[in-house]
Design an enzyme around this catalytic site. Structure first.
Site, mmCIF file in Angstrom:
data_model
loop_
_atom_site.group_PDB
_atom_site.id
_atom_site.type_symbol
_atom_site.label_atom_id
_atom_site.label_comp_id
_atom_site.label_asym_id
_atom_site.label_seq_id
_atom_site.Cartn_x
_atom_site.Cartn_y
_atom_site.Cartn_z
ATOM 1 N N ALA A 172 0.290 -0.637 -0.034
ATOM 2 C CA ALA A 172 0.051 -0.099 0.264
ATOM 3 C C ALA A 172 0.915 1.440 0.150
ATOM 4 C CB ALA A 172 -0.986 0.128 1.153
ATOM 5 N N ASP A 173 2.108 0.970 0.900
ATOM 6 C CA ASP A 173 2.594 2.436 0.187
ATOM 7 C C ASP A 173 3.596 2.964 -0.764
ATOM 8 O OD1 ASP A 173 1.999 2.835 3.604
ATOM 9 O OD2 ASP A 173 4.427 2.138 4.243
ATOM 10 N N ILE A 174 3.865 1.560 -1.185
ATOM 11 C CA ILE A 174 4.978 1.879 -2.297
ATOM 12 C C ILE A 174 3.734 1.741 -4.086
ATOM 13 C CG2 ILE A 174 5.801 1.061 -3.570
ATOM 14 C CD1 ILE A 174 7.687 -0.283 -1.678
#
Length: 383
Positions: A172-174
């Site tokens: 999700a972060d990337i």
């Protein structure tokens, strides 16, 4: 960058980075790799929390060095009006501002989009949050695993007991934070070239995960159902897309989806003819393939599949991945022609790219005389 390239595409673009940890810093690193001049603002004393991670690479953590090399870091207490005003002065001269506070925090600090736009109408102001700027979830805290869990993605691949597994990376972060931020910043800069106006980008990691679930949404729209955990073609229900154990405790990743790959794989593992047509007997075929692959070690299968187009590979260790040449953790750069690969990280171990990975060498921002901006009057000035 190779000597025969032209100036980087973002030369002259100024980025003010107010973000921390991963999504924002990785996004601004991609902009820096493309030539942007990135100024990172961190809290006095400890700075970005990622500095404290282990292992260390110099004064900061290796993670911090990878994500923040080539940027210039300055300490500023954003709750201090004097420091806040200096940061606002920087924002007034920036092309892009990236922040990663919870919704409303930047505005309370006096650094929200409205504050910056009033002094810099053309600014591209990018806000990265877990759940977006508005809506019932906007103010909640969360991390990568939470976003995956709440959007349904974490539960589609389970073990034999039906338990979801930890993902291989912070997806999700990337994939839903850094990359959408970079893409939308570039689109916004292009629109500003055409119209002269900036904008406020709302990057919600939870909402952007829908891109990773595109196939599930398509299936739902076409047939009305949602994915069954461990039962769909790409989540464990097909013998053609599966992870099988070898006799020595290693594993094979089989992705022989197309018929020609599947038929050749069946020949190489000596799968009985009546099991080649797996439609309707998936469980039996999975068991048969597992038995045959489990009868030999990983080295045997490497030799069997060498030179064969069967979309099957041994699950590699990182050492093996480096030996294969697919992973190059210490390379200075991979580019050989006129192009820019913002999705591939260069190593901070190389002196050419280890240029000050954000030392907090300043107790506070230096003063900004009326017509002199010391942050950009340096030997490497891109004006």
């Amino acid at each position: 960058m190779s000597s025969n390239t032209t100036a980087p595409p973002l030369s002259g673009v100024r980025v003010l980075d107010l973000s921390t940890l991963l999504p924002g810093p990785l996004g601004t690193l991609m902009l820096a790799e493309a030539g942007a001049d990135v100024i990172k603002i961190e809290r006095p004393g400890r700075g970005d929390e990622m500095r404290s991670y282990h292992p260390k690479l110099g004064d900061a953590s290796a993670n911090y060095a990878v994500l923040n090399r080539g940027k210039r870091a300055f300490a500023a207490d954003l709750k201090n009006p004097a420091d806040r005003d200096r940061v606002l002065d920087l924002a007034a001269g920036a092309d892009v501002v990236v922040e990663q506070f919870r919704p409303g925090v930047a505005a309370r600090l006096g650094l929200g989009y409205g504050h910056v736009r009033s002094r810099n109408p053309g600014v591209v102001y990018c806000s990265i949050t877990g759940y977006g700027q508005e809506g019932p979830h906007a103010g909640r805290a969360g991390h990568d695993l939470n976003y995956l869990a709440e959007t349904g993605l974490l539960g589609v691949v389970t073990d034999a007991s039906g338990t979801p597994q930890l993902p291989v990376s912070v997806l999700a972060d990337i994939a839903a934070g850094s990359y959408p931020a970079v893409v939308n910043i570039l689109l916004a800069l292009r629109r500003r070239d055409l119209t002269g106006t900036g904008c406020h980008l709302d990057i919600s990691m939870a909402h952007n995960l829908q891109v990773l679930a595109y196939g599930y949404f398509a299936a739902h729209q076409g047939g009305g159902g949602w994915p069954r955990p461990g039962a769909e073609q790409l989540t464990g229900g097909s013998p053609r897309y599966q992870i099988y154990a070898t006799s020595d405790g290693r594993h094979l990743a089989v992705a022989a989806l197309e018929q020609k790959f599947w038929e050749r794989l069946a020949q190489l593992i000596d799968l009985p003819e009546h099991l080649v047509d797996d439609d309707g007997q998936e469980d039996a075929v999975i068991a048969a393939v597992a038995e045959r692959i489990g009868a030999h070690p990983a080295g045997h299968w490497r030799k069997v599949f060498d030179g064969e187009d069967v979309c099957t590979a041994v699950v590699a260790t990182f050492d093996e991945a480096v030996d294969s040449g697919l992973v190059e953790p210490d390379r200075p750069e991979r580019l050989t022609g006129p192009g820019f690969d913002v999705g591939t990280l260069r190593s901070p171990l190389d002196p050419a790219v280890r240029a000050q990975p954000g030392r907090l060498g300043y107790p506070a921002l230096p003063p900004l005389p009326p017509e002199v901006d010391p942050l950009w009057t340096s030997p490497g000035d891109r004006r």
